[in-house]
Design a protein around this motif. Structure first.
Motif: not given
Length: 449
Positions: A261-269, A305-307, A374-377
């Motif tokens: 499925a698309p990796l960017l689910r739910g229209q994140p910012p 996280t990264a996926r 990849v979600l970076v902080h």
């Protein structure tokens, strides 16, 4: 119909199965977020709260507590051949079927021990056959109950540190034998799988830290509504019931994640916020396995996280799934590329996947590509993109991929052997080929920082 029995928008009125609300969270101690949420939901007279306490694992037992209408019943269960998962399913699933048959029970709340994954419980409800319940035909518990929602409670004071750390569960005394998960993998997975979040202790953190946490949560699970509560604020029944009603139609409600499925689910910012940002990486050429292995270090620092799906030059038929959380890494399989399937096999593929593959189909390589998020902080997005770009095959190597796949297959491939990060070469064993949520039976490694 009582308030607790109201149906979500995406559940039809003809579905009379008893709803189950699964409550997960890292903090299972008395007064923790799981207990607060379960207590609030259990205030409804038609709701049963079930909890399995794993603190007695050292004695080989699991304590089960059932609370309904002011009455609490505690029972002791021995481990089934030393397996916690088998013990919980052998006890929990028949119990769900029995409770669902009672007229006085309109909802069941499962308050999970912090080391138990909601995804595993929901999969058990859907798939494991329950046998031997008097007056019931053998079959999955999903015949009698449905997952109405998965709620995750998190502590604003500690969650982000846990989600970006590298401590193993066994170091914290939470895990049973042969469990190599990290606290970060558990923390990130609980939020990712949730339909809604309850955030406690939000007034006890610096405003910037609260904003950073909110930015992470809104990108990790943008569809999940959140209830924010202060450290001394009571999580009221009305507040939690209203949160359940805010869960949008089409939420997962216990369903498995589709790796295609698309990796960017739910229209994140997509814009950066407080240093938090989603980094997308896509490429139509494969990774060189050795160079990718070296590049993965960039995912362990400053990354939540990264996926994503990976195309390895040495494994042209297999979709490799990569998923990291803090200092934990999981590598597994997600089936085969459509280009490697027979025509009959492609006919069985979900239409959505086939349509997406058709949009990017390449005459040479079909649907093979790399797609990572990849979600970076605190990490540098440009550094991550550069490291991954350098791990791709160069032009000369790409020609070999196309014209001499047998030669490429003999390249050294760290992903074809078991390894830890950093590698321990004297401990080889077979590659992981898990399915489902990015290979939940796949290889798991922990970065030693």
């Amino acid at each position: 119909m009582s308030h607790s029995a109201q149906l979500p928008e995406d559940i039809g009125p003809g579905d009379r199965r008893t709803p189950v609300v699964v409550v997960a969270g890292l903090h299972g101690d008395p007064g923790g977020s799981v207990d607060l949420v379960a207590e609030a939901l259990g205030a409804a007279p038609d709701t049963v709260v079930v909890r399995h306490d794993l603190s007695g694992l050292g004695e080989g037992i699991v304590r089960r507590t059932v609370r309904h209408g002011g009455k609490t019943t505690v029972s002791i269960h021995e481990l089934a051949h030393g397996c916690v998962s088998c013990t919980l399913k052998a006890d929990l699933l028949p119990l769900l079927c029995t409770l669902a048959a009672r007229d006085s029970v309109h909802r069941i709340v499962l308050a999970l021990d912090p080391a138990v994954e909601a995804e595993s419980v929901c999969r058990g409800i859907a798939e494991v056959v329950v046998a031997g319940v008097v007056g019931r035909v053998d079959g999955p518990a999903a015949r009698d109950v449905r997952v109405g929602a998965v709620l995750t409670g998190i502590d604003a004071r500690t969650w982000l540190a846990a989600a970006t750390g590298d401590e193993a569960l066994d170091e914290l005394g939470w895990a049973w034998a042969d469990d190599d998960r990290t606290i970060a993998q558990l923390a990130v997975g609980q939020v990712d799988f949730a339909d809604a979040l309850v955030v406690t202790g939000s007034d006890a953190v610096d405003p910037l830290e609260r904003a950073r946490l909110g930015a992470v949560l809104s990108r990790l699970n943008p569809r999940a509504p959140a209830l924010w509560a202060g450290a001394d604020t009571t999580v009221t029944p009305d507040a939690v019931e209203n949160l359940l009603m805010r869960i949008p139609a089409g939420s997962r409600r216990g369903r498995d994640f589709d790796a295609h499925a698309p990796l960017l689910r739910g229209q994140p910012p997509l814009a950066p916020e407080c240093g938090v940002e989603l980094v997308e990486f896509a490429s139509r050429r494969p990774f060189h396995p050795d160079r990718l292995h070296d590049a993965l270090d960039v995912l362990f620092e400053g990354v939540v996280t990264a996926r994503g799906r990976v195309w390895l030059a040495t494994q042209p038929d297999e979709v490799v799934w990569l998923e990291s959380a803090g200092g934990g890494l999981r590598i597994g399989g997600a089936g085969r590329w459509l280009a490697a399937m027979t025509e009959a096999e492609r006919a069985e593929v979900e239409p959505e996947r086939a349509a997406m593959a058709g949009l990017r189909w390449d005459d040479r390589f079909g649907d093979r590509d790399n797609s990572l998020v990849v979600l970076v902080h605190t990490a540098d997005p440009d550094e991550i993109r550069a490291a991954l770009e350098q791990a791709l095959v160069d032009d000369a190597e790409l020609r070999l991929v196309e014209r001499a796949p047998g030669q490429v297959a003999r390249w050294p491939d760290p992903f074809g052997e078991w390894h830890t990060d950093p590698c321990v070469p004297e401990e080889p064993h077979p590659a992981a080929t898990g399915e489902g949520r990015g290979g939940d039976t796949g290889e798991s490694a922990r970065k030693e920082k």
